[in-house]
Structures are given as structure tokens and as C-alpha cells.
Enzyme design. Structure first.
Site, PDB file in Angstrom:
ATOM      1  N   ASP A  55      -1.178  -6.392  -0.290  1.00 47.32           N
ATOM      2  CA  ASP A  55      -1.165  -5.705   1.007  1.00 47.32           C
ATOM      3  C   ASP A  55      -2.578  -5.243   1.361  1.00 47.32           C
ATOM      4  OD1 ASP A  55       0.161  -4.738   3.199  1.00 47.32           O
ATOM      5  OD2 ASP A  55       1.094  -3.035   2.155  1.00 47.32           O
TER       6      ASP A  55
ATOM      7  N   GLU B  86       9.869  -4.034  10.155  1.00 41.60           N
ATOM      8  CA  GLU B  86      10.181  -2.706   9.597  1.00 41.60           C
ATOM      9  C   GLU B  86      10.641  -1.760  10.701  1.00 41.60           C
ATOM     10  OE1 GLU B  86       7.287  -0.946   6.954  1.00 41.60           O
ATOM     11  OE2 GLU B  86       8.406   0.957   6.863  1.00 41.60           O
TER      12      GLU B  86
ATOM     13  N   ASP C 248       0.845  -1.203   0.000  1.00 38.90           N
ATOM     14  CA  ASP C 248       0.000   0.000   0.000  1.00 38.90           C
ATOM     15  C   ASP C 248       0.880   1.253   0.000  1.00 38.90           C
ATOM     16  OD1 ASP C 248       0.898  -0.005   2.620  1.00 38.90           O
ATOM     17  OD2 ASP C 248      -1.078   0.121   3.548  1.00 38.90           O
TER      18      ASP C 248
END
Ligand code: KIV
Length: 263
Positions: A85, A180, A46
Site C-alpha cells: 500500500d 470501501e 497502511d
């Protein structure tokens, strides 16, 4: 041609100590290029909200937009595992809605798996999707859909919580987890603690694989680049020069020359 990459392939790669190479893609030509170059898995992230649509963050991206881009990427990938996603608010409402939306990625857009953001909080969703036959990639640490809750795109350093989130999403049935914006030492501990592969972005070298946003690593996106992005090409400069040369030749009347003319 090499055989199709599946979720089991990625788990086997971790067991064999083979690193997983992943990138994002959002359309057919780039997906085809990555697939032919030998990428293992392509995420239709996204992040397209920021690098394709030019928005400030990923929150406005819709299910229909994600399906549109995922279908193009699926058509470009013969070998790589395609992961769609799940956009903000497509899986947070109810389990029924989450299953219905995730199923659309496989049924309508040709993806082989979906990704969603969150740790312990989203485990019931992961379990519901896996029970419905939908493979799930989890995503913990800096989760961009929570940008307002995190107070910006910030590195996440709560070791105890990150390790718990990682173990919880594995127990819930995820086949891999994106890490992340996490310090390398914490990612290393998580990677050793899990049987499923970790795919890092801004999470150091110890993860089982790495992913970058394509438009960042190819130099298409000329906006802010975080510290962890290595630019492997400067496509914006190369394309800009091509366009400037074309404009100059049209203005001078030197394009089209004889060879580009029908007689
Ligand atoms: O949306 C995205 O591209 C992602 C990657 C950065 C992992 O979630």
C-alpha cells in the site's frame, strides 16, 4: 502446492464468477498463516498505522515502514499475490517520485503490485506506474488517507462520481479496484460495469471479492470496529488468558515444572 496467484489470476476469477478472498497482513507469521490457509491476495495495508502502531489514522505511515512490513509479508507468502500500500504523500507529489516509490515495493520488498487511493485524480499516476511495469490496485469510495477532506471516516454515496472514478481507474490501467464504504447497490453497479475485479470492504456482497483488516476480523484490535467487520476469532481474549495463566503460574512458582527443566 497450488500455483502462484497473479494479477491475471484475479481477472480470470472474475470472468469465471469465482469470489476473491483477500486480507491484510503486516508480518511474516500472519502472512504465512494466511498463505497456507489459501488466501488469494494479501494487502500490506497502511492500516498498520492504526492496528499495529496505535495511531489515530494512516497519515503518519512512512515509505520505510511500509517497505519493512511488506518485505516480512512477502517472505511469508509462497502463493498469494502480495500488494504493498503506497502511504500518504508517496505518490501525490510528482509522477517521477510516485514511480520511484512504487518501484521500491517490487524491487526491495518483494511485492507483486501496489495499491493507491483515489479516483479520476490519480489516473495519471496509475498510468505512469503501469507503463513502468508496476501493477496497480486502485482504491475508491472511503479513502482513509483523505480523512480530513471527507470530514471523518464516512460512507460515500455520490453514485455518479463513484461510477466515474471506477471506470476511470480501469481505463488508466488498474488491474483491480478496492471499493470501501460504499452502499451495496452502488458497488453492484460498479462491479457489473467493470472488467477488472472489485474487492469490497464495507461495500456489500456483490463485489468480486472481499477484504478485511486482519486485526479487526481476528479480534486482535479491541478499539472501535465498524459495522461491516465480522469477528471470526477472539485472539485478544485467547492471548490475554494465556498471558494471565503464565503470570499466575510464575507468581505461584508452579512454572517451570519438571517437564520444562534441564537435569
Ligand atoms: O490499509 C488498508 O488496510 C486498506 C484496506 C482496508 C483496503 O486500505
Amino acid at each position: 502446492m497450488q500455483s502462484q496467484v497473479t494479477t491475471s489470476t484475479l481477472i480470470k476469477m472474475k470472468q469465471q464468477g469465482k469470489k476473491i478472498a483477500a486480507l491484510t497482513a503486516y508480518d511474516f507469521p500472519f502472512a504465512r498463516m494466511l498463505d497456507q490457509a489459501g488466501i488469494d491476495t494479501v494487502l500490506v495495508g497502511d492500516s498498520l498505522g492504526m492496528v499495529v502502531q496505535g495511531k489515530e489514522n494512516t497519515l503518519p505511515v512512512t515509505m520505510d515502514e511500509m517497505l519493512y512490513h511488506t518485505a516480512m509479508v512477502s517472505r511469508g507468502c509462497a502463493r498469494a499475490l502480495v500488494v504493498g500500500d503506497m502511504p500518504f504523500m508517496s505518490y501525490q507529489g510528482s509522477l517521477d517520485e510516485a514511480v520511484k516509490n512504487a518501484g521500491r515495493f517490487l524491487k526491495e520488498a518483494g511485492a507483486a503490485a501496489v495499491k493507491l487511493e483515489g479516483g479520476a485524480d490519480v489516473c495519471p499516476v496509475i498510468t505512469a506506474l503501469v507503463k513502468s511495469g508496476i501493477p496497480v490496485q486502485a482504491h475508491i469510495g472511503l479513502t482513509p488517507q483523505s480523512v480530513h477532506q471527507m470530514g471523518g471516516f464516512k460512507v460515500q454515496r455520490d453514485e455518479e462520481r463513484l461510477i466515474k472514478d471506477a471506470k476511470d481507474v480501469e481505463a488508466a490501467g488498474a488491474f483491480s479496484v478496492v471499493l470501501e464504504g460504499i452502499p451495496s447497490a452502488i458497488s453492484e453497479k460498479i462491479t457489473h460495469a467493470l472488467k477488472i475485479p472489485t474487492i469490497g470492504i464495507g461495500a456489500g456482497p456483490h463485489c468480486d471479492g472481499q477484504i478485511l483488516v486482519l486485526h479487526d476480523m481476528l479480534g486482535i484490535n479491541d478499539r472501535f470496529l465498524p459495522k461491516f467487520v465480522k469477528k471470526y476469532a477472539d485472539l485478544a481474549a485467547a492471548a490475554g488468558k494465556g498471558v494471565a495463566d503464565y503470570i499466575a503460574e510464575v507468581q505461584q512458582g508452579s512454572f517451570p515444572s519438571d517437564e520444562y527443566e534441564y537435569k
